[in-house]
Design a protein around this motif. Structure first.
Motif, PDB file in Angstrom:
ATOM      1  N   LEU A   3      27.139  11.399  49.774  1.00  0.00           N
ATOM      2  CA  LEU A   3      28.202  12.362  49.547  1.00  0.00           C
ATOM      3  C   LEU A   3      28.240  12.776  48.064  1.00  0.00           C
ATOM      4  O   LEU A   3      28.411  13.945  47.739  1.00  0.00           O
ATOM      5  N   GLN A   4      28.057  11.816  47.197  1.00  0.00           N
ATOM      6  CA  GLN A   4      28.040  12.107  45.767  1.00  0.00           C
ATOM      7  C   GLN A   4      26.865  13.032  45.418  1.00  0.00           C
ATOM      8  O   GLN A   4      27.015  13.962  44.627  1.00  0.00           O
ATOM      9  N   THR A   5      25.734  12.817  46.013  1.00  0.00           N
ATOM     10  CA  THR A   5      24.561  13.655  45.787  1.00  0.00           C
ATOM     11  C   THR A   5      24.828  15.073  46.287  1.00  0.00           C
ATOM     12  O   THR A   5      24.482  16.054  45.633  1.00  0.00           O
ATOM     13  N   GLU A   6      25.474  15.169  47.471  1.00  0.00           N
ATOM     14  CA  GLU A   6      25.784  16.480  48.030  1.00  0.00           C
ATOM     15  C   GLU A   6      26.772  17.232  47.140  1.00  0.00           C
ATOM     16  O   GLU A   6      26.614  18.434  46.879  1.00  0.00           O
ATOM     17  N   VAL A   7      27.797  16.546  46.623  1.00  0.00           N
ATOM     18  CA  VAL A   7      28.771  17.175  45.728  1.00  0.00           C
ATOM     19  C   VAL A   7      28.082  17.656  44.455  1.00  0.00           C
ATOM     20  O   VAL A   7      28.317  18.772  43.984  1.00  0.00           O
TER      21      VAL A   7
END
Length: 172
Positions: A3-7
């Motif tokens: 999720l952090q990578t996607e954000v």
């Protein structure tokens, strides 16, 4: 972690959008006015690319003809305190030299404009540029009354103090 990578990927993608940059800056300004932290997680700073410094332009040596024209114009303007029109300067110079160019009067004006020896006064004309002689330090020192921004006291006995804006056109 995913999720952090996607954000992060979304922020990178959005950062190129001017609307996103405008929103981020608006939220940052709002936070400054309200005293709160901005409600966006990462506030990327907008970095405006600085233009590279322009190369230093070095003046080419003047041709002997152009130098003679400028010398003649300087002789004509010597001793005159009021601006003299380009037409008058041109008439004087044209009697003594063949001013080159498709439009000789405009060419003379450009020559005067590009020379540090002359001061333009817009449509009113030209004067020789003022040379500021170096004064001894004793002459540069002002008496306290001259250096003060204080104007003599008002009838009520209170000094009338005004600040002076040092920038051109600043006035009082």
């Amino acid at each position: 972690m995913a999720l952090q990578t996607e954000v992060s990927a979304l922020e990178k993608e959005l950062f190129g959008d001017p609307r996103y940059q405008k929103m981020v800056e608006a939220k940052r300004l709002l936070a400054l006015y309200t005293g709160r932290e901005p409600d966006i997680v990462a506030t990327p700073r907008i970095v405006i690319a600085k233009k590279p410094d322009a190369p230093v332009k070095r003046a080419a040596p003047r041709s002997p003809v152009n130098q003679a024209i400028l010398d003649t114009a300087a002789q004509f303007l010597a001793g005159r305190s009021a601006p003299t029109s380009t037409a008058d300067v041109f008439d004087y110079v044209a009697e003594r030299h063949d001013v080159p160019g498709k439009n000789p009067k405009n060419n003379l004006s450009a020559m005067l404009s590009n020379s540090s020896r002359f001061q333009s006064h817009g449509r009113t004309g030209w004067t020789l540029a003022l040379e500021t002689p170096e004064a001894p330090e004793e002459q540069l020192a002002l008496a306290p009354s001259e250096a003060s921004n204080t104007i003599p006291a008002s009838p009520a006995g209170e000094p009338d103090v005004r600040s002076v804006n040092p920038w051109p056109g600043g006035g009082t």
